[in-house]
Design a protein around this motif. Structure first.
Motif, short mmCIF file in Angstrom:
data_model
loop_
_atom_site.label_atom_id
_atom_site.label_comp_id
_atom_site.label_asym_id
_atom_site.label_seq_id
_atom_site.Cartn_x
_atom_site.Cartn_y
_atom_site.Cartn_z
N ARG A 88 139.84 -18.82 -27.66
CA ARG A 88 138.96 -18.39 -27.02
C ARG A 88 138.81 -16.78 -27.38
O ARG A 88 139.68 -15.81 -27.35
N VAL A 89 137.34 -16.50 -27.65
CA VAL A 89 136.94 -15.39 -28.04
C VAL A 89 136.92 -14.29 -27.01
O VAL A 89 137.06 -13.11 -27.04
N CYS A 90 136.60 -14.82 -25.86
CA CYS A 90 136.43 -13.99 -24.67
C CYS A 90 136.80 -14.62 -23.40
O CYS A 90 137.16 -16.04 -23.48
N LYS A 91 137.41 -13.94 -22.47
CA LYS A 91 137.74 -14.71 -21.21
C LYS A 91 137.05 -15.32 -20.16
O LYS A 91 137.20 -15.82 -19.35
N HIS A 92 135.76 -15.13 -20.73
CA HIS A 92 134.84 -15.80 -19.57
C HIS A 92 134.85 -17.43 -19.64
O HIS A 92 135.23 -17.85 -20.74
N GLU A 93 134.67 -17.90 -18.41
CA GLU A 93 135.17 -19.19 -18.20
C GLU A 93 134.04 -20.32 -19.13
O GLU A 93 134.57 -21.51 -18.85
N TYR A 94 132.71 -19.69 -19.47
CA TYR A 94 132.13 -20.40 -20.07
C TYR A 94 131.61 -19.91 -21.44
O TYR A 94 131.77 -18.80 -21.65
N LYS A 95 130.99 -20.58 -22.27
CA LYS A 95 130.42 -20.19 -23.74
C LYS A 95 129.02 -20.93 -23.86
O LYS A 95 128.88 -21.85 -23.23
N LEU A 96 128.34 -20.18 -24.62
CA LEU A 96 126.70 -20.88 -24.87
C LEU A 96 126.43 -21.16 -26.23
O LEU A 96 127.07 -20.91 -26.97
N PHE A 97 125.59 -22.37 -26.35
CA PHE A 97 125.17 -22.91 -27.64
C PHE A 97 123.63 -22.67 -27.46
O PHE A 97 122.96 -23.05 -26.43
N PHE A 98 123.18 -22.31 -28.82
CA PHE A 98 121.88 -22.41 -28.93
C PHE A 98 121.31 -23.90 -29.11
O PHE A 98 121.97 -24.82 -29.47
N ILE A 99 120.23 -24.32 -28.51
CA ILE A 99 119.70 -25.45 -28.51
C ILE A 99 118.19 -25.38 -29.01
O ILE A 99 117.78 -24.11 -29.33
N GLY A 100 117.41 -26.46 -29.23
CA GLY A 100 116.19 -26.35 -29.53
C GLY A 100 115.06 -25.62 -29.01
O GLY A 100 114.39 -25.08 -29.61
N VAL A 101 115.25 -25.46 -27.78
CA VAL A 101 114.18 -24.57 -27.08
C VAL A 101 114.94 -23.23 -26.65
O VAL A 101 114.15 -22.14 -25.87
N THR A 102 115.88 -22.63 -27.44
CA THR A 102 116.32 -21.49 -27.13
C THR A 102 115.15 -20.39 -27.75
O THR A 102 114.75 -20.70 -28.64
N VAL A 103 114.97 -19.42 -27.12
CA VAL A 103 114.11 -18.34 -27.43
C VAL A 103 114.94 -16.96 -27.71
O VAL A 103 115.74 -16.51 -26.91
N VAL A 104 114.78 -16.57 -28.74
CA VAL A 104 115.36 -15.17 -29.31
C VAL A 104 114.18 -14.32 -29.64
O VAL A 104 113.58 -14.23 -30.54
N ARG A 105 114.24 -13.11 -28.85
CA ARG A 105 113.43 -11.88 -29.12
C ARG A 105 114.19 -10.50 -29.20
O ARG A 105 114.71 -10.07 -28.34
N GLU A 106 114.01 -10.02 -30.62
CA GLU A 106 114.73 -8.74 -30.58
C GLU A 106 113.93 -7.55 -29.78
O GLU A 106 112.73 -7.56 -29.65
N ALA A 107 114.56 -6.92 -29.02
CA ALA A 107 114.16 -5.85 -28.10
C ALA A 107 114.58 -4.46 -28.18
O ALA A 107 116.07 -4.43 -28.39
N ASP A 108 114.11 -3.49 -27.82
CA ASP A 108 114.83 -2.18 -28.00
C ASP A 108 115.43 -1.73 -26.60
O ASP A 108 114.69 -1.35 -25.53
N LEU A 109 116.66 -2.24 -26.54
CA LEU A 109 117.37 -1.81 -25.49
C LEU A 109 118.61 -0.99 -25.55
O LEU A 109 119.58 -1.39 -25.66
N HIS A 110 118.03 0.43 -25.56
CA HIS A 110 119.11 1.36 -25.84
C HIS A 110 120.30 1.40 -24.69
O HIS A 110 121.40 1.81 -25.01
N GLU A 111 120.02 1.10 -23.78
CA GLU A 111 120.92 1.04 -22.44
C GLU A 111 121.92 0.25 -22.54
O GLU A 111 123.17 0.40 -21.93
#
Length: 466
Positions: A88-111
């Protein structure tokens, strides 16, 4: 109406139409490139919560060019599964998998926060109380190698010993550093996403790097390793040459670092938040970050100068005002940019002081651990030097003397067989042990510098989650 971003902590498997604003804080690839390769990564959101995400080979071609370490994104739609695997890389109870309709958009989120280490006590590893592997801060003790692995023992600030094995490229990185290091200070390392091997019979618990998820940092110039070394010093373990000089602050040095940094009001930890409320990794809620001094100065040595690093406490005492106050006056005068240096810094110039410093050869400077303007202490240090052609003491009635025949008014004097900083090969009149030097210092008033007081009280004597 646009969907409001979901928080990582709210992910419970009940929906997969997620919208996340995240930073990738760790990215690695597993398998054969361009064939059976998948990307694995750790996301962090604005609350500092983390979750493990995986992009398998059938989707990786679409996203590989867009996925970058430390970049920030808006992402939609993931398959959400239980995080119940053996590793387990993280202690979160769940993990995520990319799927065919996953959307990825790079954004400027300095916070969004950057990578933050969450350290585990060695005692918990030995006792078998860790259910997921994270990073440690450790001190190198012993090494042996065989084929493509290196095995060594580590010791944390609590004194707990733990065995570590590094394989393949991690082994090569470790041995390369070991062969090329140019000093005798302890090796302080951070190993992230480590695998834990529980104790079995006569075999004690140990750790090793994971196949590709681990990151190995060895004496890197980062705050966490710097703090660990300062804690060692605070506990009486000398990690690099410590010298007692006398000199005059003659110049303010400006390089790629600003004169101050935004920090937590409680633990002095640096934050990337410039303004507004935030919660520090130490757990403290801050209405606003507090500015802390970090100023490099030149201290005269005959006709040469050497760079000293002054932290918040000594700067505030010598200047007579906090960094926030100095910045406020600067803003009132029309200098709005934080990097613009305030006039108050000039108050550091001209001070004749006794310093206790730690040499940082890698950064070509010396960190000020303590300082004093006590004339008795200054003269004690000067008496340890060889007889000079001019006077060997500062005249208490002539503290502001600028006479060039008084070397103490413009020079740096060091108690050591030789100074590790180039250009300072000085030999004392009499040798003193480190205990005698500390006793001499303890009998006079010395002001502890911020690195050896405020910054070192951030953590207890044991490693802990941060």
């Amino acid at each position: 109406m646009a969907r409001i971003p979901d928080k990582i902590r709210s992910i419970d498997g009940s929906k997969e139409t997620l919208k996340l604003t995240v930073r990738i804080t760790n990215l690695w690839f597993v398998g054969t490139p361009n064939k059976y390769e998948q990307a694995e990564m750790v996301f962090v959101d604005s609350e500092g919560d983390q979750i493990h995400a995986i992009c398998k080979s059938d989707h990786l071609k679409s996203w590989k060019a867009d996925l970058k370490d430390n970049c920030t994104y808006v992402m939609h739609n993931f398959k959400v599964v239980k995080n119940d695997g053996q590793f387990r890389v993280c202690k979160h109870e769940y993990k995520l998998f990319f799927i065919g309709v996953t959307v990825v958009r790079e954004a400027d989120l300095h916070e969004l926060p950057f990578k933050e280490f969450r350290f585990v006590e060695f005692a918990n590893v030995v006792a078998g109380n860790c259910v997921w592997p994270v990073g440690w801060r450790v001190v190198f003790r012993h090494v042996s190698s065989k084929n493509t692995r290196v095995v060594f023992r580590m010791k944390d600030l609590s004194g707990e010993i733990l065995s570590c094995t590094l394989w393949e490229n991690y082994c090569t990185q470790f041995l390369s550093y070991l062969n090329e290091r140019g000093d005798d200070e302890p090796m302080v390392i951070i190993l992230t996403h480590a695998r834990i091997k529980d104790a079995q019979g006569s075999y004690l618990a140990s750790v090793s790097n994971s196949f590709k998820a681990s990151k190995l940092l060895i004496n890197d110039p980062i705050l966490e390793i710097q703090e660990f070394k300062e804690r060692l010093l605070d506990l009486g373990v000398e990690v690099s040459p410590v010298l007692l000089p006398v000199g005059t602050i003659s110049k303010i040095v400006m390089d790629n670092h600003s004169w101050c940094y935004p920090a937590c009001v409680q633990c002095h930890r640096k934050t990337d938040i410039q303004t507004g409320p935030f919660t520090c990794g130490c757990g403290k809620d801050n209405d606003q970050p507090v500015l802390r001094y970090r100023v490099e100065v030149m201290v005269t040595q005959n006709n040469e100068s050497n760079k000293f690093l002054l932290w918040d406490r000594e700067c505030a005492e010598l200047i007579g005002e906090t960094a926030d106050d100095a910045n406020r006056v600067k803003i009132e005068d029309g200098d709005l940019d934080l990097n613009a240096s305030p006039q108050a810094l000039d108050k550091l110039l001209g001070h004749v002081l006794a310093f206790k410093v730690r040499i940082q050869s890698k950064f070509k400077n010396a960190v000020v651990l303590r300082y004093s303007n006590d004339l008795d202490l200054i003269n004690v240090i000067l008496e340890m030097l060889p007889d000079s052609e001019a006077c060997s003491k500062i005249d208490p009635s002539n503290v502001d003397c600028n006479n060039t025949t008084h070397p103490e008014c413009q020079s740096l004097s060091v108690i050591a067989d030789h100074d590790p900083v180039a250009g300072l090969p000085l030999t004392p009149k009499k040798r003193m042990s480190s205990d005698e030097v500390d006793d001499e210092l303890g009998s006079l008033q010395i002001f502890p510098a911020q690195l050896s007081s405020n910054k070192l009280t951030r953590h207890s004597h044991k490693s802990q989650f941060s």
